[in-house]
Structures are given as structure tokens and as C-alpha cells.
Write a protein that holds these residues in place. Structure first.
Motif, short mmCIF file in Angstrom:
data_model
loop_
_atom_site.label_atom_id
_atom_site.label_comp_id
_atom_site.label_asym_id
_atom_site.label_seq_id
_atom_site.Cartn_x
_atom_site.Cartn_y
_atom_site.Cartn_z
N PRO A 29 0.81 -1.22 0.00
CA PRO A 29 0.00 0.00 0.00
C PRO A 29 0.84 1.26 0.00
O PRO A 29 0.34 2.35 -0.30
N ASP A 30 2.10 1.15 0.34
CA ASP A 30 2.94 2.35 0.25
C ASP A 30 3.16 2.75 -1.19
O ASP A 30 3.45 3.89 -1.50
N VAL A 31 3.02 1.78 -2.08
CA VAL A 31 3.19 2.07 -3.49
C VAL A 31 1.85 2.50 -4.10
O VAL A 31 1.78 3.44 -4.88
N LYS A 32 0.79 1.82 -3.70
CA LYS A 32 -0.52 2.12 -4.28
C LYS A 32 -1.58 1.79 -3.23
O LYS A 32 -1.59 0.69 -2.70
N PRO A 33 -2.47 2.75 -2.93
CA PRO A 33 -3.51 2.49 -1.91
C PRO A 33 -4.32 1.25 -2.26
O PRO A 33 -4.47 0.91 -3.44
N GLU A 34 -4.86 0.63 -1.23
CA GLU A 34 -5.60 -0.62 -1.46
C GLU A 34 -6.84 -0.41 -2.31
O GLU A 34 -7.36 -1.36 -2.88
#
Lengths: 318, 318, 318, 318, 318, 318
Positions: free
Chosen positions: F7-12
Motif C-alpha cells: 500500500p505504500d506504493v498504491k492504496p488498497e
């Protein structure tokens, strides 16, 4: 006339907007409810801003007396409901100030605050208020997550980080922090280890089931003793079947019966505050989550009432 | 500071339990909201007892100013919300007394009551209060049913009979009663004829669509003039697509846009009371019915505010 | 005592499981309802198998008299409800046989069947029954789709193909087929053209709005005359706001008021059958779709009752 | 052919409106279902009037055979479903007469009635019918409330008072009354004590969990023996996670697995009647409450069938 | 093979997660969809972060061809769906940067972006991207609110302020901005006046209904001409009956049929971007709001396709 | 970078449409998810065709690491999600071919397939693929039904018959088949006996509760050993409180906590495939059923990852 009003005076569906129709002010109040509808810090589902009103509405079916503890939690404590903190959705730091101030004002009057969240980020505000007045506090934390992740999406203040922030700010005494019910998938093994590394006691759901709550309870009594203690309850501690209306559900949790039993055994601590967080009414079509939350708040107030009653008996004996 | 509180002071989701967070008391109040959560008289779906709280909650998204009428309906009238009448679910006659008393008390202070139902049986209480003070009143009645059936299940007092009872009790002046929007299947041709036989003007949905509301409006102006007038609005006047949350729906109704336009043209009457009935929150999952109801109440108060403003201008001119 | 039972005899919530509590058998029946809960042929959302029971349940709020037509549709016709055809979910051909037999048996008794679907594939069964008895029939078809696609997923029998199959089987007289309300995105321009190529009259939603229904009505009267006529109504003709509970919704449709007006003008045709299809109760949380469907069925029966009444008047005159 | 019809004869979704498609009449019936859709006596949420039809609909997924008891509950007993009593929503006393008459008529034929409520006030009607025929009966009562409050809103007859009224009317033998599962907040300590003062055995949820049901069962066997016995089941005995669709929920209840096990152990009593109350379909979006209710009714009938079978074996042996 | 895949190749319920199963990349793309799931700036209900996935899911029932415009909007334009911008819930400024970059990258390739919000704050990011490349743009804005309030809760960047910020930043040419459909209660008369004071054309719902859209259209053509134009559509322009799933509903809006007609007449402008905002799936139980949104996006792409086709014809002629 | 994306790369909430955003292809994949949205074979409620997308959506809240097994189930196995098999709703045999081919292709690459149903009929396709490659397989089958009924509505292939068909086709080794959790009403005693007569081990819910899962586990280990093993999980094994969103619910089932514990103990088998079936999103308003399903799939992959890890350790040691 006793507060809350009996249904003989006014039907339960005649809400006034406060928890169990409590007044906003009373003399000698020992318990104070306060809505903290901040939910900007949630990472997935949002909408806990509507929880305070939903929980208050659900509270209308509760009755004044708690038969397990033999107390009138809201009358023995002259409880009040001061309404909602006017949080600012897009501004966590200003919201923290407002919440801390509201909670602190209650504390200064000798009132134990019961915060109704909001997402779990709000607890940091209450801990700040508590630590300022009592020093680093003990903390009993029911949750399926440790909420000690550092950042998320690059943000330091969100609903998964309050307890690493609390540690950094020295708001809690790590050896007196118990995180109970942790379960579910993780980012990596370190997720839970990091919490332990802070000095926190982490009790996973598996360990809790295996050891039984009474063992944990004894550990807490030993570790915490009379230290001013904050109890924070994330509704996702409970299984989704009992609490579907929340944001980051973890299946495989505890039933509401198991949960109430645990809470009801927590009479020995020196509470300086409570909160209940992460109820999302828009995912709670049958309102069972809000009702569970209201019942838990009834139990929180009872924990204070038990102590008040005991002290009053002590005084009478002396 | 203006009432209702601006969202800059407190976010909309911080409800106090009153309509638009109105206070329970103010000086020189001209409008008074009162919840009338009685629903025992419903014949099919039940649950209108939860309507007052749902409509108040929905009111939180409304703003203070009405741009069509150029008034602040709740500030220009110093509006108050006195909460709910403690009705008694199983006892319609005792409930009528309590409701009549609550409404009458407002009237005695020169306050125009806006009743939030409840099922349509509640209107009889308000008409009793009005007739006692003003004699037989005129009535503008939006509904898909005439509600002049005599008995149902053998009962005389139910939500389908208030307007035959009102006739029998001499509460209304039949020639000044307009029932607008009648539609749907009937028991027999006499259903509507019986209402006409009482002397009421019955405007079916078909006639309304065919003639246009302006024609009806002129007829009402002529017939009613300055007679003290009660406006009662059954939410099932509106089409189920706009108001699904009600008890005895009739498809083929008017849209909310058409409805608001009609209400907004009713500025010329001498209102002594309003009510809005038959919202059922448990059949309103998206809350659009409650929001429509709240908006109509905003419009009702505006009709009073328009008159207040006009009179105040007249006074200034004189 | 009149059928259906008046609420004075039995409250509306005391259902017997049949439409408006109709009996399963009566002498001289002219209208016969029959559930056809087949939904295997649906391409997207499924669940129309639960429509017959949901529509029957919704019918409980309807009253016996139709004020626009001045008839008692179910009493003037001695209407019966013979229950559901025991369709076989996974077997369209065997289901067709069972449905055709049920409908045909009614026709043989001089009873006009009103089929309650089910998905739109069921109409083929009724058309087969009709054509066997009356030759190729005229058809009035309300829908947002022409349902004349050839195959889907490689299958020839599905809910998008009944009217190309009907053409191929010679069940309808193409010049007497009107498809009304067609709208929405298409696979390619040919989608609608193919229907026209069969000889069908295709009236798109745009054309209907532009020309007005009375123009179409005149065209239908001219083309169809006294030919035995089948009326099939896909609930997705109506806008999703009025009929959310269906499988392949197209936004931008007609309101329920507009729809009822069209149906009510169709008194001149020689009906040999009706059906109403594609209601999906699991997508209809407020039950407004089922209620609309029940109301339309009330109108269908009224169209028969009007004719019965007229013929009976004619007989009396003669 | 066996009743209820096998799905090989008719798919489960082809309901006839009766429980498991039972006929309304059969010879030698030993069990008779009857809907009692009265809900005016409810104090908070309303809508149990729709429970009989919802539970019957949910019953369609049940099969004829009960593997735990090795009986066909509805065939071994020639069970019938006589439909709903035409109760009068606004009139509890006239409704009581109608319900008592319906239940009594069954009893006079040697049929054990299974009432499908309605709110809990309906049980008083059945107890009146039973006491008239068998004298004061024993009662096994599953509930989270004792329902022995005197008045509510000033009314003596409501869904919280049937068992104080039954006591006053001498309908039950107090020493043979067991109230099982009592839990939740109370008005005051007397709430439960009052029930005990009547002579009733009150088993709280806590006691039940602590002692185990087998202990209670033995106490009941000893106290009740062969006395004619009525079993009344309030669905709020079960936890809200398993039964969200009810009016006055208490969190912390028993699971459906625990519940069924208790019911299945109750084979030794001499039943003269059953009922199941307080299902509210409008709060049961997934229909799990109705399904649980239908399953419990299947179990009730099995308790009769077990006895019928045993007696028939005894006869064969003799 | 044409994109999107025909249902003959893959059933509609086999989603790939992109809009109409579009690929993430294609040569010569003229239209690019991009999810912008930012919703922190909402003032009341929240949850638009789930809109992109809900709208994409709803898009599965759309077909490739647009019969009104006679184009294949996603094939004639080689449309792509690049997925969601990884916005940061708690950080509007960093989210703006990410969204502006994503939209700008598309623009740099000559692709017209269609943003799927998200709350209305996201439009500011797109306008920044557009203004950087084309200078101050024209804007056609459908909404029930002007979104030109200055601050809310003290915050300058929220979903009610994007168009005052856009003005301040010089992103739009005020004389070429049309705000259409404005309605509902206001804070004070200045709410709308402030927008006019910026130079924007404000067309209220009342004016729109009174004048007809064709008049507004001509004004827009005259004012905007060939200026690069951005079209932003807030779903609350539409009536709650057609679009219940949004955050700040205003009753009395336009139907989906009226809405589509307006959009379909907007073929003459030189679009450089679109967005559709404020869909809230958690308040859209029947998914009609998401379906309407998907249909509007189909229409947006058609507006581009019409132009592409026309230019291609022009080229052929030359 | 690890898959699935942190999720640090892309929100859930930024889904790509695949399970946990897995890629469609990776080298050395050991686990492959495949949607099998076939639901025509369901006998009662329908709609499992939407389960694959709902479960994938719910998977977005899962994290990569499994703390009980100490594995990264989708990274340690290079898991892929190949999307949905384009099944043909009305044609079970052609759908079987397509599903068998998809599953078989994975098996041929040494990938363990995890099928996401769809109704339970789909398992036959997977068993055919497995038996072709590995001979008759062992099977661990969690369910409340044995699914060994012969015909239904006269059809041999439906969701209640896959395991009698599998027997007849020789796809399983009957002595190595365990059916666990069987409960609920039956057609007749033979229902379960027939399964035993095939040689299958049937463990009823009652037996499971009484004996404990560890006893069953040992029996399975002994019987199955290293035989290639297929695990099929029908979500109705779980209690309706935890899994309301399914088609043929049986109350009285196991909680999600009990369920996960059982699955997590199944590390010793030689899996060649898994599937999870019978989730119905349209009956799952709070999405807890889909979340449970996603969690179970996470656990399935973990069972493979545990084995992969163990083998890799073995290799390192050698």
C-alpha cells in the motif's frame, strides 16, 4: 427522576441526539462522553465520522442498570454527553488540538472521558491529554492490528500509526501497554515484532484463545497496577459477523459474548480515559455494530461506576 | 451568530438531534418543529416512529438560506425544535391528547407548528388543536390517498381515516379542503366520491397533470382566501423513485422537482400549521426520502418566513 | 364477497401466496396469472426466478378497483392465479415445453394468460402457445432492447433472442410487431437494423419521446386491428430510478407515470396474452420495482376487463 | 407423494405461500402452523407483521427429513399450515380473541399449534387457549428478556408483559416456567427479581453458559414432567450476528449452533403448543434471521414427530 | 477483433478491472481513462475513493456502439484505461501533484483524459494540467453547486472550492465558464453571486428548466467557440432518484434522460479533458448511480469520437 | 519490489481487477488463480457469477505475509491471476470444457490452480483436469452438503451432483475423499448414506464438533498420505452469520475462527488444486462473505507456500 429517562417518560425512539439521552451537563460528573468524528486518517473504507450519531441512536435501546456489575453506570457517575468535537476533516493536526482540548477539559474536572470515534487516529489526541496530566499512561488496547506502523502512503499520522507516535511522544509507558487480539495478514514478520520492540505486550488472537483471557488479565494487573490507564477499543477486535460495520475487517475474531466477558473482567484498573473507534455506519445495514459499540460504552461507564461505588463504600466504612 | 450553526462552526455530521441543530427555545419564535412519532395507525408497512430522527439527521445537509424565496426560513422566524411528543405506541387516543397539547401550546404562543410524523393519523391531533383556536380551518392536502375511508379492520382511527374524522368533528371547512394528487387503485368508485360528498375538492393525479398546478392554485386562492389554513403533506404524493421510504406507495407519482415547484407557489395562504407524514426510514436505504422530507420542511418554514418578511415590510412602509 | 378479499376481511400483510390473494380456480375465468420463474437465459445479473413471489407479495397493497378504466380487473374477469410453472433451471427446452403447456391450457379454456417472468426468454413459450391456437400473432413489445440478437456466448436460446426465434418459427406476423422504447448502447448499428429487416416496427426511446405515444398508438391500431395480440413488457423499459431491480438496466428511460399512461391507452386490442419480465428482487431493496410490476399487471387485467365489460354491454344492447 | 413436495416435483423457488408448501388441511394432522402477524405491542422497532410470510418464504430451502431426530417432521405429523389469523393492527384485545380462537380450534382437533409471530405479546393468546383446555401449563421460554414488566408507556398489554399477564390470569404454573437466556441491561435489579418473585425459574445467559444446558434440562425435566407444556422462542435469544432481524436486540447471545443443540435436546416434554416470535424482515437484508426461524420451526415439528413416532412404536409393541 | 471485447468473446461478468475491459495501452490513443480516487476533501459523506472501481464494474453492461452519435467511442479513439493514480488520502497537495502528472502525461501524448473521481476537488489537478498546456481553458460544469466557496472548516482546498482556486490560479477563462444546474439551499445569497462576480455564467436549475438547454447551448457556443474546453460533471447534478449514491444530494434535480440529452448535444466543443465526480458506491445499493456514471463516460468518449470522425472525413474530402 | 504491491506504493482501493493486484503472468509460478464464474447449475439463489470480481475486490485489504505459516503465499509461489474463464451461462458442458482446459493448462506448467467459483458444479471441471494428469485424486471437501445427489429437476449436472459424477467418472479415489461439515435437513436418510455407499468419508457437523478436527485430520493423513489431493471449499460450510452471501445456507455452522484453524492445520497434503465456491455477492451487503473467501484463498496459497518453502529448505540441506 433518574437519568437516563425511563421509557415510561419518553419512548426510546424519541432521541435527543445524546447517548441514552444524557444531559450535556451535570454536577459531580465522573464520566463524560464526547464524539470525535474524525475519519480522514483511514486507509481503506471511510465514514467513521457518522459513528457518534449512529452509536448514540443505537444506545436508545439500552437500559440504565448493568446487572453483571450491579451499577447504574450513567447515574452512579452522573454521566454527561458533551456532544461532538468540531473536528476538521482535512486537517489532522488542528483536529488533534481540538480533540485534546475537549478531552483535557473533562479530565481537568475529574471526569473520565469516553471518546466515540472516529478512526483510530483519534486516540493519540486523548493520550496526549492524559499524559500531560498523569504522565505516561498504561494502555489496554483491543484490536486486530497493533497500529504501530510507521507511515502509510508516506504519511506519519494515520489510523495505523497512533501507537508508534504515542511511543515516540512518550505518552505511554511501554511496559504497561497491552495490545490484545492481534490477527490477520501482515506486511511482513516485522509488523508485530516492531510493536514488541517498543516494549509493548502483544497478545495475538491465537495466543489469547490458547491462554485464555484470565492469564492475560493477571499479567496486566501485575504490570499495570494502579498506573493511570487508558482503554482503547477498536471494534475490529470483534469478528465481522458481530461487527460488520468497520473499515479494515479481519475475519476470525472474537464473538460479542466473548468480548463482553473480557471487558467485564477489567474492573481493577485506574481508568483515566476510554475510547471506542472504527465503527462505520454505512457498512452496518442492520445496526448491530453500532449496538455492540453502545453496549461496550455502557460497560466502560460501568467500570468507572464500579470503582466509584467501591470508593464510596470505602468512605462509608472509614 | 446565525442559527442554524454554519458548518464553519460545526461540521454537518455533528448533529445535536434537532432539525438543522435548532435550539429548543428562542424568543419571538414564529415556527416550531415537533416530532410526532406515532405509527400504530398504519395499515401495512410500519416504522414511521423513526422518521423524526431520520429527517432531522438528513436536515444536516441543508443550508440556512432559501434562494427561491430569498429568506432564511429558520432565522427569519426564530424557529425552534421542541423535540418529540412522547406518544404512546399502543394508544391512539392518549397519543392524540399529547400531540394536540404539544401543538396547541405552540399555537398559543403564536408559533406555527411543523409536525414531523408519524403516520397520517397524527394530523387529526393538529387539526383539533387548530380548530379549537381558529374554528374550522382550510386544508391543503398533498397525498395519493384521500384518507377519508371510514373504518379499516373495523377500526375508526387509523391512518386512512383522519379526514373523515376531521369532517365529523367539524375541524375543517369542507369547501376549503383541497386533496391533491389522488391516484392508485381503489376499493370501489365510491372511495373518491365519498370524499367529494363531504364537500372536499379532490384533484386526482391525472387531473393535476392535465390542468396544471396553477389552475388548482387559483381555485384554492379563491376558495380559501385568508382562512386559517393547515398544510398536510403525505410523502407518498411523490413518486416511489423519489420517495421509496414510505408505507403505502403508489407508482406513477410526481417527481421531487415537480413537487417542490408546487409547494413553492403556495405563498399566499394564512398558515396555522403544517405537517409531513409517512416517511419510513427502514425502507429508505439511501436516505433520499428523509432528505426530500427535510427539504420540504425547509420550504414550509420558508412559506412562513415569506409572510413574516412581507408583514415586516408592510410595517416599515406604514 | 368480492375477490380479492378486502382488507376489512383480512389485513394486506396476511398473504396467501397468490397475486392479490386470488383463488387458483374459478368458473368463467377470463384472466389467469401464471408464474414463469425461469432465469437461466439471462446474460448478466440473474435472479428473476424470485420475481413471481416478490410481485405477488407486492400486489398485496393493490385494491380491487381501477379508477381510470372503471373496472374491477380481477373480479369482472373472475381472474385466477394458477401458481408457478415448475420450470427446470438448467434446461431451457424442457422449461419451454412446461411453460407452453401451462399457458396453452389456459388459452384452451378461453382464459387470457398473464405470465410473470422470469427472464425475457419465457415469452417464446407463450408465443408458441398463442401461435398454435391463433396463427401468427401481433405483438406489442415494451423494452429497452429489441431482443432479436441471434446468439450470445454461442447460444441460440437466451434472453436476448426470443424475438428472432419467434420470427424464424413464424409465431408473429412481423408487420404487426411493435418494439417500443429501444435505447442504450449497442454492439453495432446492425443491432436495431436487423430487427427492422425482419419487418418489425422499431420505435426507439428518442422517437417515442419526439413523436409522442399517441402517434405510435394510431400506427399500431392501423397495423394490428383485430389480430390476436400479445403484449410483452420488459421492466427495463422503465427508467432505473423507477425500476432498479432488473438485470440489464439502461439509464434514460421513461418514468412510471409516463409508462402507466401508455399502457392505459391500449384498450383497443384483441389480447390473447401478456407477460411481464426481468424483475430481479435481489436488486430491489425497497421493492419499488415489484410494486410497479404488480401495478402493471393490474393494468393488464384491466385491459381485458374493459373489453369484457364492453362486450357485455354490447350483448345487453343487442 | 410425500408432503412437502420434493424439489424434483417443483423447484424451491416456486412457493405457494405456505410453510414448505404444506397444505391447509389434512386428515390426522398433529401439527398446525398458524401465522399471527400482530406487532402493535412492540416498544421499539416494528414490523413483525411481515414475519410469517418471510419465514414461510425462507422455509422453501428446508428439506423434509430431520437427520438428528430421524423423523419427517411435517409428514410424520401430517402437518398443515392454516395461514394467518386476520389480526387487527390497532386492537390488541380483539386480536387476542381471534388468535386464541384460531389456536384453540387447532387444539380441539388434537393438533399442536406452532404460532409464527408477530411480537411476543401474541403468546398470551396461545396460553389462554392452552390453559382453557389443559389448565395452567408449563412453559419453556427462550429469550433475552423475561417479558414480565408490568406496564410500558402506561400500557398493560405490550410485548414486554405477556408473562406477568399470564401469571395474573393463572395460565401457567409458575414453578414449571423456565425463562432461559436472560441478558442485557435492565431498568433496575428488580427487573429479573420480579420474575423470580412470581415463582418463575430465571436462567440468565451467564448462568446458562456457566452451568451448561444439560443441567438446566434436568431441572426442567424434574419440575415439568408430563405437564402440558408450551415452548415460546423469542428470536432475540440468539446473538444479533445470527439473528439481526429483530426488534430489541441484545448483543452477547448464543450462536445458532448452540441454540439448535439446546432445542434438539428437548424431546421429553408433553408439548401442547409452540411459537416463534419477534422476527423483523425489514431489518434482515440477507434473510438469515428468517431462515433460522424456519429451521427452528422445523425442529419444533420434529419434537412432536419424535413423540408421535415413539408412541406409534409403543403401540406397535403393545 | 474490436475493443472492448464483445460478450461473444467473454461474458460481461468477466471483468478485467478496467473500464469496459479496455487495455492499458494502445497506439494512437485519443482518449485515456484515469481513476482519481481521492475523497479526503469531502465535507459530509465520504467514500468516492471506491467510485473508479464501481464505475468500471458497472461499465461491463455497456456495448461498444453509440447509436445517437453513430460512433464506437472507445474504438474510434483507441481508448485506453491507465488505471488509478496512487493518490494519498491524507495529503491533498501531494495528491494534486500525482493527479496533475498523470493527466498531463496523457495530454502530452495528444490523449483527451477522462478522469473518474473522486470528490470534486480532483478537478483542480486536471485544470492545472490543462492550463499549463493550453492556457486558461473554457469550462462546462454540470453540478447542483458552484463549488466556489472559499473555505470550509477553515480549509482552502476541499470539494467545495476547486473553482474559486481555479480562478485565482488563472486556470480558466472566466467568461468561458458555464456552471449549469445550480440549486438547493445556500448559506446566503452571496453563494451564487460570488460565482457570478468571478465572471462565471451561472445557470440555476430553475433557469435551465425555464429557458431550455438549447438556449444555454447557444450561449456556450458563442462564448467558448474553439477555446480548449474542459467538461466536469458532478453526479449530483442529476436528481437523487437517478443518482442516490453521492455525497451532498440536492432533491429536485434533472432525470437521467434529460441529462443525457444535454450531454449529447455538446458536440461542438474542443475538448481537452473531462471528469466525472462524486459517486459514492457505499450509498448506491442498486448500482444505478455507477451505471449512470459509466454511461455518461461512454457519452464523453463519444463526443471525442464524433470530432475524430468528422476530422477524418474532412481529411478524406481534402 | 515485492508482489503484491505494498500500500505504500498504491492504496488498497486502487484495484487492478486481479486478486491482490497479482500479475497475469510470472516466471516460476507455483500458484495460479482463475475465476470460474459459472452459476447456471444452482438450484435456489443464483448470482455466483459475480463472486470472482467481488472476492478479488475484497482481497485488496489483505497483506502479503501470513503470520501463522510464516510465508508470503503469493510471493514465495510467484502467484499469478489469469482472470476468468469465459464460461457460457446456459451451457454447462461447453463451460466444463473451457474450465477444464484453463485449469489443465496451469497444471501442465506445474502451477497449482485456485479456482474461484461459481457454484459447486465447477469443481467437476477441475477434478477432470486433475484426474487426467494425476489419476484419481484424494479430495478434502468442506461443505454443509455432500453434493452427491443424483438428479435435480431431472438434470444430472447441477451444483448438488458434482461428487457423484466425479465418482462415476473415476476422478477421485473414494477411500481418500473426506466430506466435512455436513449438516441441515435432508430429503431422506439416504442422502448421506448414498455418499457413504460410494466409499466417501462423511463427517457431519455434529461429528466434527464432537470429535474435534484433529481426529479427522489424523484420519485424513492416514488415508490420503501423499496422494495428489484436491481441496474444495463451499462457503456454506461456515455459519450464515459469517457467510450470509451464499445460495443454500444452513444455520448452525462453524465460525470463521474455527474454520480458519481447520484450514491452517492442513499443511501435510500434496495439493494439486483448490477451489472456493458458492459466494453470492448480491446477498452480501457488508462484503464479509467475500472477505472471508479472500482470506481462505490467502490461506490456500499459504499451504502451497509452506510446502514450497519446506522443499526449498530440504534442497538447501541436501
Amino acid at each position: 427522576m433518574k437519568y437516563p429517562l425511563s421509557p415510561d417518560v419518553k419512548p426510546e425512539f424519541c432521541t435527543t441526539g445524546s447517548f441514552m439521552r444524557l444531559p450535556a451537563e451535570r454536577e459531580n460528573a465522573k464520566v463524560g462522553l464526547v464524539g470525535m468524528p474524525f475519519d480522514t486518517a483511514a486507509s481503506f473504507r471511510v465514514g467513521a465520522r457518522f459513528a457518534p450519531q449512529a452509536i448514540r441512536q443505537a444506545s436508545m435501546t439500552l437500559f440504565p442498570y448493568h446487572p453483571v456489575h450491579d451499577v447504574y453506570p450513567f447515574d452512579d457517575t452522573n454521566a454527561i454527553d458533551i456532544g461532538d468535537v468540531p473536528v476538521i476533516p482535512h486537517n489532522i493536526h488542528r483536529s488533534y488540538e481540538l480533540m485534546e482540548e475537549a478531552v483535557g477539559t473533562l479530565m481537568d474536572r475529574g471526569i473520565v472521558p469516553i471518546g466515540i470515534g472516529g478512526d483510530h487516529s483519534i486516540t493519540l489526541a486523548s493520550l496526549r491529554a492524559a499524559a500531560k496530566r498523569y504522565g505516561p499512561v498504561a494502555m489496554i488496547h483491543f484490536d486486530s492490528h497493533t497500529d504501530t506502523w510507521d507511515t502509510y502512503y508516506g504519511e506519519k499520522y494515520w489510523h495505523g500509526s497512533p501507537f508508534i507516535r504515542a511511543y515516540e511522544e512518550g505518552l505511554v509507558d511501554p511496559k504497561k501497554v497491552f495490545q490484545i487480539g492481534i490477527r490477520g495478514t501482515l506486511n511482513h514478520p516485522g509488523d508485530v515484532q516492531e510493536s514488541k520492540d517498543l516494549g509493548y505486550h502483544v497478545v495475538t488472537a491465537g495466543e489469547l484463545e490458547h491462554q485464555g483471557f484470565s492469564v492475560i488479565l493477571e499479567q496486566m494487573k501485575t504490570a499495570i497496577g494502579d498506573t493511570p490507564c487508558f482503554l482503547t477499543f477498536d471494534i475490529d477486535f470483534v469478528d465481522p459477523s458481530c461487527a460488520p460495520g468497520t473499515g479494515t475487517l479481519e475475519v476470525g475474531g472474537f464473538s460479542s459474548r466473548e468480548t463482553l466477558k473480557m471487558i467485564r473482567s477489567l474492573t481493577e484498573f485506574n481508568y483515566v480515559g476510554f475510547d471506542l473507534v472504527e465503527v462505520l455506519p454505512s457498512y452496518d445495514p442492520t445496526q448491530i455494530t453500532s449496538l455492540l459499540a453502545a453496549t461496550i460504552i455502557h460497560d466502560f461507564a460501568s467500570l468507572v461506576a464500579v470503582k466509584t461505588k467501591r470508593e464510596s463504600l470505602d468512605t462509608m466504612i472509614e
